[in-house]
Design an enzyme around this catalytic site. Structure first.
Site, PDB file in Angstrom:
ATOM      1  N   GLU A 335       0.899  -0.973   0.227  1.00 39.92           N
ATOM      2  CA  GLU A 335      -0.087  -0.042   0.059  1.00 39.92           C
ATOM      3  C   GLU A 335       1.074   1.375   0.000  1.00 39.92           C
ATOM      4  OE1 GLU A 335      -1.415   3.238   0.942  1.00 39.92           O
ATOM      5  OE2 GLU A 335      -1.857   2.548   2.872  1.00 39.92           O
ATOM      6  N   CYS A 369      -2.632   8.686   3.526  1.00 39.21           N
ATOM      7  CA  CYS A 369      -2.470   7.934   2.297  1.00 39.21           C
ATOM      8  C   CYS A 369      -3.714   8.250   1.140  1.00 39.21           C
ATOM      9  CB  CYS A 369      -2.136   6.681   2.495  1.00 39.21           C
ATOM     10  SG  CYS A 369      -3.343   5.770   3.314  1.00 39.21           S
TER      11      CYS A 369
END
Length: 629
Positions: A335, A369
Site C-alpha cells: 500500500e 494516504c
C-alpha cells in the site's frame, strides 16, 4: 433474551382456541414447564457466553508523556539520532557501539525516549519467538481468537483518551484527527473481525461438475505461520493494530516493524496486545515489535521464516521491500502513495460539501494516504470553490494539543504538526514553481509557531489554478495543500483524474448520484467514495488498496484475511462405499491402442461439453464403442 421472549410468545404456547377442555388443561400444565425449560437454556447460554466469549479485563500502565502537563528535555532541532550530540538524553546504561533511536514530540520538540535499535540477531530472535508461539496459537478456535479481539475492543473504548493522546504526542496530530483516524477505524476493524472474520476464512464448500458429481470439495484457509508488517508513522495505533489483528485472527504470529519516527508509541501499543494475549491465556510472544534502521530491515524481509509481508509506506521503500522478498518468494501486499482526486461535477452545491472537502484535504495535516490532494472543479465554479477554501483556511489554527495553555487548559487547534521538516524545502519549491506558472498561492511555507519554536509546522495552503502538467499536480505531497484544478468537460475531468501514475483512492461529488457513479466507474483506482471522503476505510468489509504505482494486493475485508492464509483445496468421495474414481481399461497403462484411447477421451469431451444434444449423444456413443473394443 430476545430468543426467550419469542419462545414465550410462540403460537403453540399462546393459542388455545378451538381445543377441548382437557387439551386446554394439558397445555396449561405444560406452559410453565416450557417457560422454565426455555429460561434454563437461556441462563446456560448466557453463562457460556460470559465464560467463553466475554471480554477479559486487563490493565496497562499509563504512559506519562500522554499527560498534557508532562515535561521533558527540549531537543533543539531533534533528529532520530540526537543522542550523538546530546548525551543528556541517553539512557544511564548504554552500549556505545550500538545504534539508538530518539523519539520526540514533533509538535513541541520534547524528548520522549531513546531506544536501542534492533540488530540482525535480535530481529532473528524475535521472529523465532513468534514462530514458537504460533505453533500453539494456530490450533486455537475462532471463538478463542474472537475473545482476544473483543477484549482489545473493550480496552480501547475504555482507554480511547489515553490512546489518542499517545498518538498525538508521537506524531503531533490533533485529538480529533486521532479520534477519526486511529480510534474509530481501529474499532471498526475489530467489530468487523468479531462479526464477520470467521465467515471469511472458515472452510467453505465449492461446486463440483457433472464429470465429478460423486466428489465433494472444500477450501480450508490455513495459517501461514509468522507474517510481517512494515508500516508507516502517520497512524501509529491503527497502522500497527490493523495488521496485527488480521494476523492473529487468521492464526498467525506477527512481527511488526514500525517507523523509526514512532518507536515510543508503537512500543506502547504493542505492549497492550501482548498483555491482552497473556490475560486471555495465550503467549505474548505471538506479537513482536521490531525497531530498527533500514539497513537492518533485510533481516526481516529476507527471513525464510516470514511467510507474508504487508507494507504501508512510500513507493521507493516499497520497491525495496518487494525486491528483498523475492529471495524466498515471500508474497507481499503493498500500500504505497497516492494522489487522490476529488472530481466535483458541474452544478454541485459546493457549500453543501465544503466541510467534507476540507476534512479530506487537511485531515492529519494532509499526512494521509487516502487524503484528497487534487480538487477537480468545473471552470464555472472554480472561483466559488477557491473563495470557500481561502476563507476557511484563514481560520485554521495550528498547534499542539499536548501542551497546556497558560490559563490551565489544552489549546483548541484544527491542525497539528508535521512529522518532520525533511520535506519542507521540497514542498516550498513545488509551490513556488506553481506560483511562477500563474497559480495563486495561499500559505505555502513552513510556519514558525510562536509558542512551539522547535515544532514542525507547515501552513495550511491552497494553490490554484493548477495545470495537469505541473510537477505539483503529479507528485504526492502528503501535506496540508489543496490543489484546485479547473476543467471544462466531464471527460476532461476523468482524464485529469487518471493522469497520474497513482491509483489509490478517489471521490466524486455531484447533484445526481447516478452521474457520480458513472464517473466513479471510469476512474483508475482501488476505491471510490461518492459524495463522501474515505468512507471505504470505515467499512472494513471492503478490500483496501490501489493500482498502478499505489501498489497491489489488499489488506482489508475478506481479501485481507485470506491473503494471510494458505487456501488449501481438499476433495473427497461423496459416497465412498458406492462409487470412487477408477481408470477404464481403455486408458489404463500400458495402452492397448492409442486410437481407441483417443476416441474415448474425444467422445467424453463431446458428451460432457458439446453444443447441443445431438453432439452429446454422438459423444456418448463414441465412448461406449471405445470401451467395448
Amino acid at each position: 433474551m430476545d430468543t426467550l421472549i419469542s419462545l414465550m410468545n410462540h403460537p403453540y404456547l399462546t393459542m388455545k382456541l378451538g381445543l377441548d377442555s382437557e387439551s386446554k388443561r394439558n397445555i396449561d400444565a405444560i406452559y410453565p414447564l416450557t417457560i422454565f425449560f426455555a429460561f434454563g437454556i437461556y441462563l446456560v447460554y448466557e453463562r457460556y457466553q460470559q465464560t467463553h466469549n466475554s471480554a477479559i479485563r486487563f490493565e496497562v500502565k499509563f504512559p506519562l508523556p500522554a499527560d498534557p502537563t508532562w515535561e521533558s528535555v527540549q531537543i533543539q532541532q531533534p533528529t532520530l539520532e540526537s543522542h550523538l550530540t546530546n548525551p543528556d538524553i541517553m539512557p544511564v546504561m548504554h552500549i556505545p557501539e550500538r545504534r539508538w533511536i530518539t523519539s520526540f514530540d514533533p509538535a513541541t520538540g520534547l524528548h520522549l525516549g531513546t531506544f536501542l535499535a534492533d540488530n540482525e540477531d535480535e530481529i532473528a530472535g524475535k521472529i523465532q519467538r513468534a514462530k514458537d508461539a504460533q505453533k500453539k496459537w494456530k490450533n486455537t478456535t475462532f471463538q478463542q481468537r474472537r475473545r482476544v479481539i473483543r477484549s482489545l475492543l473493550k480496552w480501547l473504548v475504555e482507554n480511547q483518551d489515553v490512546c489518542a493522546r499517545v498518538a498525538c504526542r508521537d506524531t503531533g496530530k490533533t485529538l480529533i484527527d486521532a479520534a477519526l483516524g486511529e480510534i474509530l477505524t481501529t474499532c471498526s476493524k475489530m467489530e468487523w473481525i468479531i462479526k464477520h472474520g470467521e465467515k471469511a476464512i472458515q472452510p467453505e464448500s465449492r461446486n463440483s461438475n457433472f464429470m465429478m458429481f460423486y466428489k465433494k470439495s472444500q477450501v480450508v484457509y490455513e495459517p501461514l505461520g509468522v507474517v510481517a508488517a512494515i508500516v508507516s508513522w502517520n497512524y501509529p495505533l491503527h497502522n500497527a493494530w490493523s495488521p496485527i489483528l488480521a494476523a492473529l485472527f487468521s492464526g498467525n504470529g506477527v512481527v511488526l516493524k514500525c517507523s523509526e519516527q514512532v518507536v515510543w508509541s508503537t512500543t506502547y501499543f504493542g505492549s497492550v496486545i501482548s498483555t491482552c494475549l497473556k490475560a486471555c491465556g495465550h503467549s505474548g510472544d505471538l506479537v513482536q515489535i521490531v525497531c530498527c534502521y533500514p539497513e537492518q530491515a533485510n533481516a526481516l524481509t529476507q527471513s525464510p521464516d516470514i511467510k507474508h509481508i504487508t507494507f504501508i509506506g512510500s513507493e521507493t521503500v516499497g520497491r525495496k521491500v518487494a525486491e528483498a522478498a523475492t529471495k524466498h518468494l515471500t508474497p507481499v501486499t503493498l500500500e504505497l502513495g497516492g494522489k487522490d482526486p476529488a472530481v466535483i461535477l458541474p452544478r454541485t452545491d459546493l457549500k453543501k460539501w465544503a466541510s467534507i472537502l476540507m476534512r479530506g484535504v487537511y485531515q492529519n495535516m494532509g499526512q494521509n494516504c487516502i487524503g484528497i490532494e487534487r480538487l477537480l472543479v468545473h471552470v464555472d465554479q472554480y472561483d466559488e470553490l477557491f473563495e470557500i477554501f481561502k476563507e476557511r483556511v484563514a481560520k485554521m489554527r495550528l498547534g499542539s494539543v499536548m501542551s497546556v495553555h497558560q490559563a490551565g487548559y489544552v489549546n483548541t487547534v484544527e491542525g497539528g504538526s508535521m512529522i518532520s521538516a525533511d520535506r519542507f524545502r521540497g514542498l516550498e519549491k513545488l509551490i513556488k514553481d506553481a506560483g511562477d506558472g500563474n497559480a495563486y498561492v495561499i500559505g505555502g511555507e513552513q510556519f514558525q509557531h510562536p509558542y512551539h519554536e522547535d515544532g514542525y509546522y507547515f501552513q495550511a495552503s491552497v494553490v490554484g489554478p493548477v495545470d495537469a502538467s505541473m510537477d505539483i499536480a503529479n507528485q504526492e505531497l502528503f501535506a496540508p495543500i489543496a490543489l484546485l484544478m479547473p476543467y471544462e468537460t466531464v471527460e476532461e475531468a476523468i482524464e485529469i483524474a487518471n493522469g497520474t501514475r497513482y491509483g489509490l483512492g478517489a471521490s466524486v461529488f455531484g447533484p445526481d448520484q447516478d452521474d457520480c457513479l458513472k464517473v466513479a466507474k471510469q476512474l483508475d483506482c482501488g476505491m471510490v467514495s461518492v459524495n463522501d471522503f474515505g468512507v471505504f476505510y470505515i467499512i472494513q468489509d471492503l478490500p483496501f488498496g490501489g493500482t498502478k504505482a499505489s501498489g497491489y494486493g489488499r489488506f482489508g475485508g475478506p481479501e485481507g484475511l485470506r491473503s494471510l492464509t494458505n487456501p488449501k483445496a481438499i476433495i473427497v468421495d461423496r459416497w465412498p462405499s458406492v462409487i470412487q474414481t477408477s481408470i477404464p481399461k481403455v486408458l489404463d497403462y500400458p495402452l492397448r491402442s492409442l486410437r481407441h484411447s483417443w476416441e474415448f477421451t474425444a467422445g467424453l469431451v463431446r458428451f460432457l461439453y458439446g453444443d447441443g444434444w445431438r453432439t452429446r449423444i454422438h459423444g456418448l456413443i463414441t465412448v461406449v464403442n471405445a470401451v467395448r473394443k
